[in-house]
Motif scaffolding. Structure first.
Motif, PDB file in Angstrom:
ATOM      1  N   SER A 143       0.836  -1.196   0.000  1.00 32.41           N
ATOM      2  CA  SER A 143       0.000   0.000   0.000  1.00 32.41           C
ATOM      3  C   SER A 143       0.877   1.254   0.000  1.00 32.41           C
ATOM      4  O   SER A 143       2.014   1.237   0.440  1.00 32.41           O
ATOM      5  N   LYS A 144       0.319   2.334  -0.512  1.00 31.38           N
ATOM      6  CA  LYS A 144       1.044   3.600  -0.580  1.00 31.38           C
ATOM      7  C   LYS A 144       1.112   4.208   0.815  1.00 31.38           C
ATOM      8  O   LYS A 144       0.115   4.294   1.514  1.00 31.38           O
ATOM      9  N   LYS A 145       2.308   4.627   1.208  1.00 28.95           N
ATOM     10  CA  LYS A 145       2.493   5.284   2.505  1.00 28.95           C
ATOM     11  C   LYS A 145       2.519   6.791   2.287  1.00 28.95           C
ATOM     12  O   LYS A 145       3.208   7.276   1.393  1.00 28.95           O
ATOM     13  N   GLU A 146       1.758   7.507   3.084  1.00 29.02           N
ATOM     14  CA  GLU A 146       1.789   8.959   3.039  1.00 29.02           C
ATOM     15  C   GLU A 146       2.665   9.435   4.192  1.00 29.02           C
ATOM     16  O   GLU A 146       2.318   9.282   5.352  1.00 29.02           O
ATOM     17  N   LEU A 147       3.813   9.997   3.840  1.00 25.62           N
ATOM     18  CA  LEU A 147       4.751  10.452   4.854  1.00 25.62           C
ATOM     19  C   LEU A 147       4.634  11.958   5.036  1.00 25.62           C
ATOM     20  O   LEU A 147       4.415  12.700   4.090  1.00 25.62           O
ATOM     21  N   ALA A 148       4.798  12.383   6.269  1.00 22.81           N
ATOM     22  CA  ALA A 148       4.783  13.804   6.596  1.00 22.81           C
ATOM     23  C   ALA A 148       6.086  14.143   7.311  1.00 22.81           C
ATOM     24  O   ALA A 148       6.589  13.359   8.114  1.00 22.81           O
ATOM     25  N   VAL A 149       6.626  15.309   7.016  1.00 23.28           N
ATOM     26  CA  VAL A 149       7.861  15.752   7.653  1.00 23.28           C
ATOM     27  C   VAL A 149       7.523  16.315   9.019  1.00 23.28           C
ATOM     28  O   VAL A 149       6.603  17.122   9.172  1.00 23.28           O
ATOM     29  N   VAL A 150       8.269  15.900  10.037  1.00 21.49           N
ATOM     30  CA  VAL A 150       8.080  16.394  11.390  1.00 21.49           C
ATOM     31  C   VAL A 150       9.060  17.538  11.598  1.00 21.49           C
ATOM     32  O   VAL A 150      10.268  17.368  11.452  1.00 21.49           O
ATOM     33  N   GLU A 151       8.541  18.714  11.910  1.00 20.23           N
ATOM     34  CA  GLU A 151       9.387  19.876  12.137  1.00 20.23           C
ATOM     35  C   GLU A 151       9.446  20.149  13.636  1.00 20.23           C
ATOM     36  O   GLU A 151       8.422  20.372  14.271  1.00 20.23           O
ATOM     37  N   ILE A 152      10.643  20.135  14.157  1.00 21.80           N
ATOM     38  CA  ILE A 152      10.839  20.374  15.581  1.00 21.80           C
ATOM     39  C   ILE A 152      11.647  21.647  15.741  1.00 21.80           C
ATOM     40  O   ILE A 152      12.667  21.836  15.088  1.00 21.80           O
ATOM     41  N   GLY A 153      11.206  22.500  16.629  1.00 22.61           N
ATOM     42  CA  GLY A 153      11.972  23.693  16.943  1.00 22.61           C
ATOM     43  C   GLY A 153      11.701  24.883  16.056  1.00 22.61           C
ATOM     44  O   GLY A 153      12.350  25.904  16.189  1.00 22.61           O
ATOM     45  N   LYS A 154      10.756  24.771  15.129  1.00 20.51           N
ATOM     46  CA  LYS A 154      10.431  25.912  14.287  1.00 20.51           C
ATOM     47  C   LYS A 154       9.210  26.598  14.870  1.00 20.51           C
ATOM     48  O   LYS A 154       8.087  26.360  14.472  1.00 20.51           O
ATOM     49  N   SER A 155       9.443  27.440  15.828  1.00 16.62           N
ATOM     50  CA  SER A 155       8.344  28.139  16.458  1.00 16.62           C
ATOM     51  C   SER A 155       8.736  29.590  16.699  1.00 16.62           C
ATOM     52  O   SER A 155       9.876  29.990  16.516  1.00 16.62           O
ATOM     53  N   GLU A 156       7.758  30.367  17.122  1.00 17.98           N
ATOM     54  CA  GLU A 156       8.021  31.768  17.432  1.00 17.98           C
ATOM     55  C   GLU A 156       8.923  31.889  18.654  1.00 17.98           C
ATOM     56  O   GLU A 156       9.645  32.865  18.792  1.00 17.98           O
ATOM     57  N   ARG A 157       8.868  30.919  19.521  1.00 16.65           N
ATOM     58  CA  ARG A 157       9.654  30.991  20.742  1.00 16.65           C
ATOM     59  C   ARG A 157      11.154  31.000  20.451  1.00 16.65           C
ATOM     60  O   ARG A 157      11.924  31.576  21.210  1.00 16.65           O
ATOM     61  N   GLN A 158      11.566  30.381  19.360  1.00 11.53           N
ATOM     62  CA  GLN A 158      12.977  30.348  18.996  1.00 11.53           C
ATOM     63  C   GLN A 158      13.526  31.745  18.747  1.00 11.53           C
ATOM     64  O   GLN A 158      14.703  31.994  18.939  1.00 11.53           O
TER      65      GLN A 158
END
Length: 107
Positions: A74-89
């Motif tokens: 079956s086709k896998k739908e992958l999503a990129v996990v973004e960590i640390g990209k926030s306004e707080r940075q």
């Protein structure tokens, strides 16, 4: 003659191995006071890209017992996990310390 050829061969191999070494400073490579006084903002880091399956099908019961992952086409739908990209940075000082993510600021 064989010894000279062996020494020269090992020399070329070892120099080739050291030539491909990364120039990026890793904290795990440091020891002693250099490890303790490491300044992360002075060194560039390579971000690690992490992917996760967006919609995984949950299999339960006998279907789970008989599931063969190598036969799954079956086709896998992958999503990129973004960590640390926030306004707080972008914040510094007390604004960073007192940042409250549940309070949305209108811009």
């Amino acid at each position: 003659m064989k010894k000279i050829a062996l020494i020269l061969g090992s020399l070329f191999i070892s120099l080739g191995a050291f030539a491909q070494e990364d120039k990026i400073v890793k904290r795990s490579d440091l020891k002693g006071p250099a490890y303790k006084n490491y300044k992360p903002w002075k060194h560039k880091t390579i971000p690690t890209v992490v992917y996760t399956v967006e919609r995984a099908e949950k299999v339960t019961g006998p279907a789970y017992k008989n599931y063969k992952p190598w036969r799954d086409d079956s086709k896998k739908e992958l999503a990129v996990v973004e960590i640390g990209k926030s306004e707080r940075q972008k914040l510094k000082g007390p604004a960073y310390k007192n940042y409250k993510p549940w309070k949305k600021k209108a811009k």
